[in-house]
Design a protein around this motif. Structure first.
Motif, PDB file in Angstrom:
ATOM      1  N   ARG A   4       1.278  12.910  -1.143  1.00  0.00           N
ATOM      2  CA  ARG A   4       2.698  12.835  -0.793  1.00  0.00           C
ATOM      3  C   ARG A   4       3.401  14.117  -1.244  1.00  0.00           C
ATOM      4  O   ARG A   4       3.263  14.539  -2.397  1.00  0.00           O
ATOM      5  N   LYS A  37       7.770  13.451  -2.888  1.00  0.00           N
ATOM      6  CA  LYS A  37       7.644  12.421  -3.928  1.00  0.00           C
ATOM      7  C   LYS A  37       8.941  12.219  -4.705  1.00  0.00           C
ATOM      8  O   LYS A  37       9.184  11.144  -5.262  1.00  0.00           O
ATOM      9  N   ASN A  78       6.224   9.319   4.104  1.00  0.00           N
ATOM     10  CA  ASN A  78       6.416  10.588   3.408  1.00  0.00           C
ATOM     11  C   ASN A  78       7.383  11.428   4.229  1.00  0.00           C
ATOM     12  O   ASN A  78       6.980  12.139   5.143  1.00  0.00           O
ATOM     13  N   ARG A 111       2.223   9.545  -5.615  1.00  0.00           N
ATOM     14  CA  ARG A 111       1.232  10.611  -5.430  1.00  0.00           C
ATOM     15  C   ARG A 111       0.600  10.600  -4.050  1.00  0.00           C
ATOM     16  O   ARG A 111       0.175  11.645  -3.549  1.00  0.00           O
ATOM     17  N   GLU A 112       0.537   9.432  -3.418  1.00  0.00           N
ATOM     18  CA  GLU A 112      -0.211   9.313  -2.163  1.00  0.00           C
ATOM     19  C   GLU A 112       0.650   8.695  -1.070  1.00  0.00           C
ATOM     20  O   GLU A 112       1.630   8.009  -1.338  1.00  0.00           O
ATOM     21  N   CYS A 113       0.233   8.974   0.156  1.00  0.00           N
ATOM     22  CA  CYS A 113       0.794   8.294   1.330  1.00  0.00           C
ATOM     23  C   CYS A 113      -0.384   8.001   2.246  1.00  0.00           C
ATOM     24  O   CYS A 113      -0.658   8.730   3.198  1.00  0.00           O
ATOM     25  N   THR A 124       0.924   5.341  -7.754  1.00  0.00           N
ATOM     26  CA  THR A 124       0.082   5.559  -6.568  1.00  0.00           C
ATOM     27  C   THR A 124       0.942   5.913  -5.365  1.00  0.00           C
ATOM     28  O   THR A 124       0.611   6.841  -4.595  1.00  0.00           O
ATOM     29  N   ILE A 125       2.048   5.214  -5.194  1.00  0.00           N
ATOM     30  CA  ILE A 125       2.936   5.495  -4.064  1.00  0.00           C
ATOM     31  C   ILE A 125       3.541   6.889  -4.182  1.00  0.00           C
ATOM     32  O   ILE A 125       3.672   7.614  -3.192  1.00  0.00           O
ATOM     33  N   ARG A 180       0.854  -1.191   0.000  1.00  0.00           N
ATOM     34  CA  ARG A 180       0.000   0.000   0.000  1.00  0.00           C
ATOM     35  C   ARG A 180       0.887   1.237   0.000  1.00  0.00           C
ATOM     36  O   ARG A 180       2.067   1.176   0.366  1.00  0.00           O
ATOM     37  N   SER A 181       0.310   2.355  -0.378  1.00  0.00           N
ATOM     38  CA  SER A 181       1.108   3.580  -0.476  1.00  0.00           C
ATOM     39  C   SER A 181       1.658   4.029   0.875  1.00  0.00           C
ATOM     40  O   SER A 181       2.753   4.591   0.958  1.00  0.00           O
ATOM     41  N   ASN A 182       0.911   3.775   1.957  1.00  0.00           N
ATOM     42  CA  ASN A 182       1.403   4.212   3.264  1.00  0.00           C
ATOM     43  C   ASN A 182       2.438   3.259   3.858  1.00  0.00           C
ATOM     44  O   ASN A 182       2.905   3.471   4.984  1.00  0.00           O
TER      45      ASN A 182
END
Length: 490
Positions: free
Chosen positions: A114, A117, A78, A107-109, A104-105, A72-74
């Motif tokens: 994020r 990045k 970050n 752009r997001e956390c 996805t990773i 998962r991205s989290n």
């Protein structure tokens, strides 16, 4: 020799000991290996691959953070630090979902977006089969080595071959992982993931696989061990006057336009050098939110620099303003010329600038005029007498003058009578140090223009006998230039 070595690796009854090859009546290690390979479970393979991958990628430079096999991205924090994200065998280069996962990773956390990045570097295996096959072999050889009953049936030559085979299997698995993780992905200047193919990779190319990555990224200026202080003004956000030290560091991990810092703390050395060299100022804000200069054009060590939201760097021109606060340096009055009939009005306004040429609040002013009256806010009322007069405004020792022509039937000036001609006019003070520059930069372009008129007025303290001597010298100079020598000594 090559043929015999190949046969030893595939035949069940061919034995090899040093330089001797012979066929026997009992199966050799190959037959045992085949049986053991078939007994190895997929789960054991996956666990060993992860274990060995973490071991190989865990070696080497400690400045770069490692994150293994995110789902998962989290799973990837970050934070403003160079981070190597190692994908597992479920996310190979040929899998279309791999690129989507990396995006996805980036752009997001988790739920929030994020910011750091650009700090992420992805290591992606190009295939999984070779690694799994090499791991299966290693686990099979380890199984044989751990089975005392099987080893007891082996002769000394086979035991030596087992040791060599086990050692070779460990090396093969390591080399297979190196070869598979030849692909890197990072954010390019266009804000899109960019692939880097390292080509044919072997463990002889660098001390560790992370060293290999960093050597290539430093060579291409994707990663840097430090930046010069003279580069910070080029990276400066246009909307900011002061730039917090924390935001400076974070910029190298958030903007793909900037190289990534191998170690974020090296920005302290950059700031310290910039302040010591007079390129930057180092400041804090007081309780009222006003900037206070801590150091500028003075020695500053990197241990004195703190990475904090409440500490700032300034460009040298802004730091100079804190060192020498803005003060009134020039005033101008607008309009500079008007033509009125007796009794008419004209409104004059004043503008002020500091020593840096920036607008500044106008202090209290004193207005005076001849040929009429002027109010405290600059409203002039023309008198009955015709002629040319001045409106004068003074403040803090500075003076500005505007011309007023009063006539019952205002006549156009000679310049206005000439159709289509306009006049350039300026009135103001020129600092003595800039007289020559004033001529070079301003008047020289008009020197050969017919109709140029230049009026000069100066006052200079002259006391005692020296004052009289200087007055006589001034008269002599004026005569030599063919100018009116009528000056006063009061």
């Amino acid at each position: 020799d090559h043929v015999l070595e190949g046969l030893v690796g595939t035949c069940y009854y061919l034995n090899w000991d040093r330089n001797r090859y012979r066929f026997g009546l009992t199966p050799n290690l190959n037959q045992i290996l085949v049986t053991r390979r078939g007994a190895v479970k997929p789960k054991e393979i996956e666990e060993r691959v992860k274990q060995q991958t973490q071991k190989l990628f865990g070696e080497g430079p400690k400045e770069i953070d490692r994150r293994f096999f995110p789902e998962r991205s989290n799973d990837v924090p970050n934070r403003p630090a160079l981070t190597l994200v190692v994908l597992g065998l479920d996310n190979t280069l040929s899998d279309k979902s791999t690129l989507q996962m990396m995006e996805t990773i980036v752009r997001e956390c988790g739920a929030p977006g994020r910011t750091c990045k650009s700090a992420l570097i992805f290591a992606v295996p190009d295939s999984a089969d070779a690694i799994r096959d090499a791991t299966r072999n290693l686990l099979a050889w380890e199984g044989i080595d751990d089975d005392e009953e099987t080893k007891a049936r082996l002769d000394e030559a086979q035991k030596r071959l087992l040791a060599r085979s086990l050692n070779r299997a460990e090396g093969d698995m390591k080399e297979t992982i190196w070869r598979a993780y030849r692909n890197l992905f990072l954010l390019g200047p266009d804000n899109k993931l960019r692939p880097i193919d390292l080509g044919q990779v072997t463990s002889s190319m660098a001390k560790t696989i992370v060293d290999l990555y960093l050597n290539e990224l430093i060579r291409t200026d994707e990663v840097t061990k430090g930046v010069g202080a003279n580069r910070l003004p080029r990276y400066w956000p246009p909307a900011l006057t002061e730039w917090s030290t924390k935001a400076v560091r974070d910029a190298f991990y958030s903007s793909p336009q900037l190289p990534r810092l191998l170690d974020g703390d090296t920005i302290k050395r950059t700031i310290a050098n910039g302040v010591s060299e007079g390129l930057l100022g180092y400041a804090r804000k007081d309780d009222q939110g006003r900037l206070e200069l801590i150091r500028f054009q003075a020695s500053l060590s990197e241990t004195e620099v703190e990475i904090d939201d409440g500490l700032f760097i300034l460009k040298k021109e802004d730091a100079a303003k804190l060192l020498d606060p803005p003060r009134l340096a020039q005033i101008t009055v607008t309009p500079t010329q008007v033509a009125l009939k007796p009794g008419q009005h004209a409104a004059f306004s004043i503008a002020a600038r500091d020593q840096y040429g920036h607008p500044i609040a106008v202090p209290s002013t004193t207005w005076s005029a001849k040929g009429g009256s002027v109010s405290d806010d600059g409203l002039f009322t023309a008198g009955e007498d015709e002629g040319q007069y001045n409106v004068r405004v003074t403040t803090d020792g500075l003076e500005a003058i505007a011309e007023v022509r009063i006539a019952k039937e205002p006549t156009q000036t000679k310049e206005k009578q000439q159709a289509g001609k306009q006049m350039i006019r300026w009135t103001g003070e020129v600092p003595p140090q800039k007289w020559m520059n004033f001529y070079t930069k301003v008047l020289s372009r008009f020197a050969s223009t017919p109709g140029l008129k230049l009026r000069v007025s100066f006052e200079v303290p002259a006391e005692g006998d020296q004052g009289a001597a200087k007055a006589n010298e001034t008269k002599s100079g004026l005569k030599e230039l063919g100018l009116d020598d009528n000056l006063s000594l009061e």
